[in-house]
Design a protein around this motif. Sequence first.
Motif, PDB file in Angstrom:
ATOM      1  N   ILE A  27     -32.027  93.912  10.804  1.00  0.00           N
ATOM      2  CA  ILE A  27     -33.077  93.761   9.769  1.00  0.00           C
ATOM      3  C   ILE A  27     -32.645  94.449   8.470  1.00  0.00           C
ATOM      4  O   ILE A  27     -32.901  93.958   7.376  1.00  0.00           O
ATOM      5  N   GLN A  28     -31.954  95.585   8.587  1.00  0.00           N
ATOM      6  CA  GLN A  28     -31.491  96.297   7.387  1.00  0.00           C
ATOM      7  C   GLN A  28     -30.408  95.513   6.648  1.00  0.00           C
ATOM      8  O   GLN A  28     -30.427  95.434   5.420  1.00  0.00           O
ATOM      9  N   SER A  29     -29.479  94.911   7.391  1.00  0.00           N
ATOM     10  CA  SER A  29     -28.402  94.169   6.711  1.00  0.00           C
ATOM     11  C   SER A  29     -28.924  92.888   6.067  1.00  0.00           C
ATOM     12  O   SER A  29     -28.355  92.389   5.102  1.00  0.00           O
ATOM     13  N   GLU A  30     -30.043  92.351   6.591  1.00  0.00           N
ATOM     14  CA  GLU A  30     -30.666  91.167   5.971  1.00  0.00           C
ATOM     15  C   GLU A  30     -31.510  91.576   4.759  1.00  0.00           C
ATOM     16  O   GLU A  30     -31.446  90.952   3.700  1.00  0.00           O
ATOM     17  N   ALA A  31     -32.343  92.602   4.941  1.00  0.00           N
ATOM     18  CA  ALA A  31     -33.366  92.926   3.928  1.00  0.00           C
ATOM     19  C   ALA A  31     -32.854  93.768   2.756  1.00  0.00           C
ATOM     20  O   ALA A  31     -33.201  93.500   1.613  1.00  0.00           O
ATOM     21  N   ILE A  32     -32.043  94.781   3.035  1.00  0.00           N
ATOM     22  CA  ILE A  32     -31.672  95.720   1.958  1.00  0.00           C
ATOM     23  C   ILE A  32     -30.935  95.019   0.805  1.00  0.00           C
ATOM     24  O   ILE A  32     -31.379  95.104  -0.341  1.00  0.00           O
ATOM     25  N   PRO A  33     -29.832  94.281   1.073  1.00  0.00           N
ATOM     26  CA  PRO A  33     -29.147  93.636  -0.061  1.00  0.00           C
ATOM     27  C   PRO A  33     -30.061  92.646  -0.796  1.00  0.00           C
ATOM     28  O   PRO A  33     -30.029  92.571  -2.029  1.00  0.00           O
ATOM     29  N   PHE A  34     -30.877  91.920  -0.032  1.00  0.00           N
ATOM     30  CA  PHE A  34     -31.794  90.954  -0.662  1.00  0.00           C
ATOM     31  C   PHE A  34     -32.751  91.673  -1.614  1.00  0.00           C
ATOM     32  O   PHE A  34     -32.941  91.267  -2.763  1.00  0.00           O
ATOM     33  N   LEU A  35     -33.381  92.762  -1.139  1.00  0.00           N
ATOM     34  CA  LEU A  35     -34.389  93.465  -1.950  1.00  0.00           C
ATOM     35  C   LEU A  35     -33.769  94.200  -3.141  1.00  0.00           C
ATOM     36  O   LEU A  35     -34.419  94.385  -4.160  1.00  0.00           O
ATOM     37  N   LEU A  36     -32.517  94.599  -3.028  1.00  0.00           N
ATOM     38  CA  LEU A  36     -31.858  95.263  -4.166  1.00  0.00           C
ATOM     39  C   LEU A  36     -31.570  94.260  -5.286  1.00  0.00           C
ATOM     40  O   LEU A  36     -31.598  94.601  -6.446  1.00  0.00           O
ATOM     41  N   GLU A  37     -31.339  93.011  -4.892  1.00  0.00           N
ATOM     42  CA  GLU A  37     -30.939  91.982  -5.859  1.00  0.00           C
ATOM     43  C   GLU A  37     -32.106  91.154  -6.397  1.00  0.00           C
ATOM     44  O   GLU A  37     -32.019  90.580  -7.462  1.00  0.00           O
ATOM     45  N   ASN A  38     -33.174  91.048  -5.612  1.00  0.00           N
ATOM     46  CA  ASN A  38     -34.229  90.080  -5.927  1.00  0.00           C
ATOM     47  C   ASN A  38     -35.601  90.699  -6.124  1.00  0.00           C
ATOM     48  O   ASN A  38     -35.904  91.747  -5.571  1.00  0.00           O
ATOM     49  N   LYS A  39     -36.416  89.966  -6.899  1.00  0.00           N
ATOM     50  CA  LYS A  39     -37.817  90.393  -7.060  1.00  0.00           C
ATOM     51  C   LYS A  39     -38.737  89.453  -6.286  1.00  0.00           C
ATOM     52  O   LYS A  39     -39.946  89.509  -6.420  1.00  0.00           O
ATOM     53  N   GLU A  40     -38.138  88.568  -5.511  1.00  0.00           N
ATOM     54  CA  GLU A  40     -38.937  87.593  -4.766  1.00  0.00           C
ATOM     55  C   GLU A  40     -39.640  88.249  -3.588  1.00  0.00           C
ATOM     56  O   GLU A  40     -39.216  89.295  -3.096  1.00  0.00           O
ATOM     57  N   ASP A  41     -40.686  87.569  -3.113  1.00  0.00           N
ATOM     58  CA  ASP A  41     -41.409  88.044  -1.936  1.00  0.00           C
ATOM     59  C   ASP A  41     -40.554  87.842  -0.685  1.00  0.00           C
ATOM     60  O   ASP A  41     -39.675  86.986  -0.651  1.00  0.00           O
ATOM     61  N   LEU A  42     -40.865  88.631   0.342  1.00  0.00           N
ATOM     62  CA  LEU A  42     -40.064  88.586   1.566  1.00  0.00           C
ATOM     63  C   LEU A  42     -40.952  88.699   2.807  1.00  0.00           C
ATOM     64  O   LEU A  42     -41.848  89.544   2.860  1.00  0.00           O
ATOM     65  N   ILE A  43     -40.685  87.833   3.788  1.00  0.00           N
ATOM     66  CA  ILE A  43     -41.325  87.980   5.103  1.00  0.00           C
ATOM     67  C   ILE A  43     -40.225  88.369   6.082  1.00  0.00           C
ATOM     68  O   ILE A  43     -39.192  87.695   6.160  1.00  0.00           O
ATOM     69  N   ALA A  44     -40.424  89.459   6.803  1.00  0.00           N
ATOM     70  CA  ALA A  44     -39.422  89.906   7.771  1.00  0.00           C
ATOM     71  C   ALA A  44     -40.080  90.096   9.126  1.00  0.00           C
ATOM     72  O   ALA A  44     -41.062  90.832   9.240  1.00  0.00           O
ATOM     73  N   LEU A  45     -39.551  89.421  10.123  1.00  0.00           N
ATOM     74  CA  LEU A  45     -40.081  89.588  11.473  1.00  0.00           C
ATOM     75  C   LEU A  45     -39.181  90.569  12.217  1.00  0.00           C
ATOM     76  O   LEU A  45     -38.000  90.303  12.416  1.00  0.00           O
ATOM     77  N   ALA A  46     -39.748  91.721  12.552  1.00  0.00           N
ATOM     78  CA  ALA A  46     -38.948  92.756  13.207  1.00  0.00           C
ATOM     79  C   ALA A  46     -39.828  93.612  14.103  1.00  0.00           C
ATOM     80  O   ALA A  46     -40.939  93.980  13.737  1.00  0.00           O
ATOM     81  N   GLN A  47     -39.319  93.901  15.278  1.00  0.00           N
ATOM     82  CA  GLN A  47     -40.055  94.760  16.218  1.00  0.00           C
ATOM     83  C   GLN A  47     -40.007  96.203  15.719  1.00  0.00           C
ATOM     84  O   GLN A  47     -39.123  96.587  14.953  1.00  0.00           O
ATOM     85  N   THR A  48     -40.948  97.006  16.226  1.00  0.00           N
ATOM     86  CA  THR A  48     -40.922  98.450  15.958  1.00  0.00           C
ATOM     87  C   THR A  48     -39.627  99.009  16.561  1.00  0.00           C
ATOM     88  O   THR A  48     -39.203  98.576  17.622  1.00  0.00           O
ATOM     89  N   GLY A  49     -39.015  99.953  15.839  1.00  0.00           N
ATOM     90  CA  GLY A  49     -37.806 100.573  16.385  1.00  0.00           C
ATOM     91  C   GLY A  49     -36.513  99.899  15.943  1.00  0.00           C
ATOM     92  O   GLY A  49     -35.435 100.243  16.401  1.00  0.00           O
ATOM     93  N   THR A  50     -36.616  98.922  15.017  1.00  0.00           N
ATOM     94  CA  THR A  50     -35.406  98.235  14.545  1.00  0.00           C
ATOM     95  C   THR A  50     -34.936  98.784  13.198  1.00  0.00           C
ATOM     96  O   THR A  50     -34.017  98.241  12.594  1.00  0.00           O
ATOM     97  N   GLY A  51     -35.594  99.835  12.729  1.00  0.00           N
ATOM     98  CA  GLY A  51     -35.172 100.441  11.458  1.00  0.00           C
ATOM     99  C   GLY A  51     -35.771  99.773  10.248  1.00  0.00           C
ATOM    100  O   GLY A  51     -35.194  99.756   9.171  1.00  0.00           O
ATOM    101  N   LYS A  52     -36.995  99.222  10.409  1.00  0.00           N
ATOM    102  CA  LYS A  52     -37.554  98.472   9.280  1.00  0.00           C
ATOM    103  C   LYS A  52     -38.041  99.370   8.147  1.00  0.00           C
ATOM    104  O   LYS A  52     -38.051  98.937   7.000  1.00  0.00           O
ATOM    105  N   THR A  53     -38.403 100.614   8.442  1.00  0.00           N
ATOM    106  CA  THR A  53     -38.818 101.502   7.334  1.00  0.00           C
ATOM    107  C   THR A  53     -37.667 101.676   6.347  1.00  0.00           C
ATOM    108  O   THR A  53     -37.863 101.622   5.140  1.00  0.00           O
TER     109      THR A  53
END
Length: 201
Positions: A27-53
């Motif tokens: 989830i971090q390798s998908e979300a972090i680069p995207f959020l650093l580059e983009n201002k678009e909205d994001l939906i992320a499906l991730a279980q607790t304990g996957t490092g989503k914070t």
Amino acid sequence: MNFSEININENIKKSLIELNFIKTTEIQSEAIPFLLENKEDLIALAQTGTGKTAAFGIPIINKILQEENFTQCIILCPTRELCIQITKDLDTFSKYMNIKINPVYGGTDIKVQIKSLAKGNHIIVGTPGRVIDLIKRKKINLQRIRTVVMDEADEMLNMGFKQDIDTILKRTPDNKQTLLFSATMPKEVLKISKKYMQNPH
């Protein structure tokens, strides 16, 4: 992907080294680069304990204007425990930066939280009920919010917070970025995403 490869503030990197964060989770390798580059909205499906914070927290901290003393991000989550945990994680990631993070949740003296909010903040982490209470008392102002995070959105809706979330989101600017993190995607979560998100990634 390694955290050392990500283009973020050196002070965040310093904290991550201390935390022994080396490799990103999926989830971090998908979300972090995207959020650093983009201002678009994001939906992320991730279980607790996957490092989503860290997946949403690191890019948010990276984008905070530290010298500006207004609420730039609000993170909504279902429980007091999660609220405390997210705040603790964000405080740790931003250890070497001047970022003020305020947790607000029920079951605790509201006067203490009001006092803390009065000193100003960059990020508010809150449970929907307490956030609304503080908005009604004019202690939280969301007019300049740049990012809204709904963490464990399915849990929040299961706990009956739909109306509260509606009330909060209506008070935020149209041009904000909205991030929705959820373990599952039930109809109610889908409805919220359709109502408040623009072409989410």
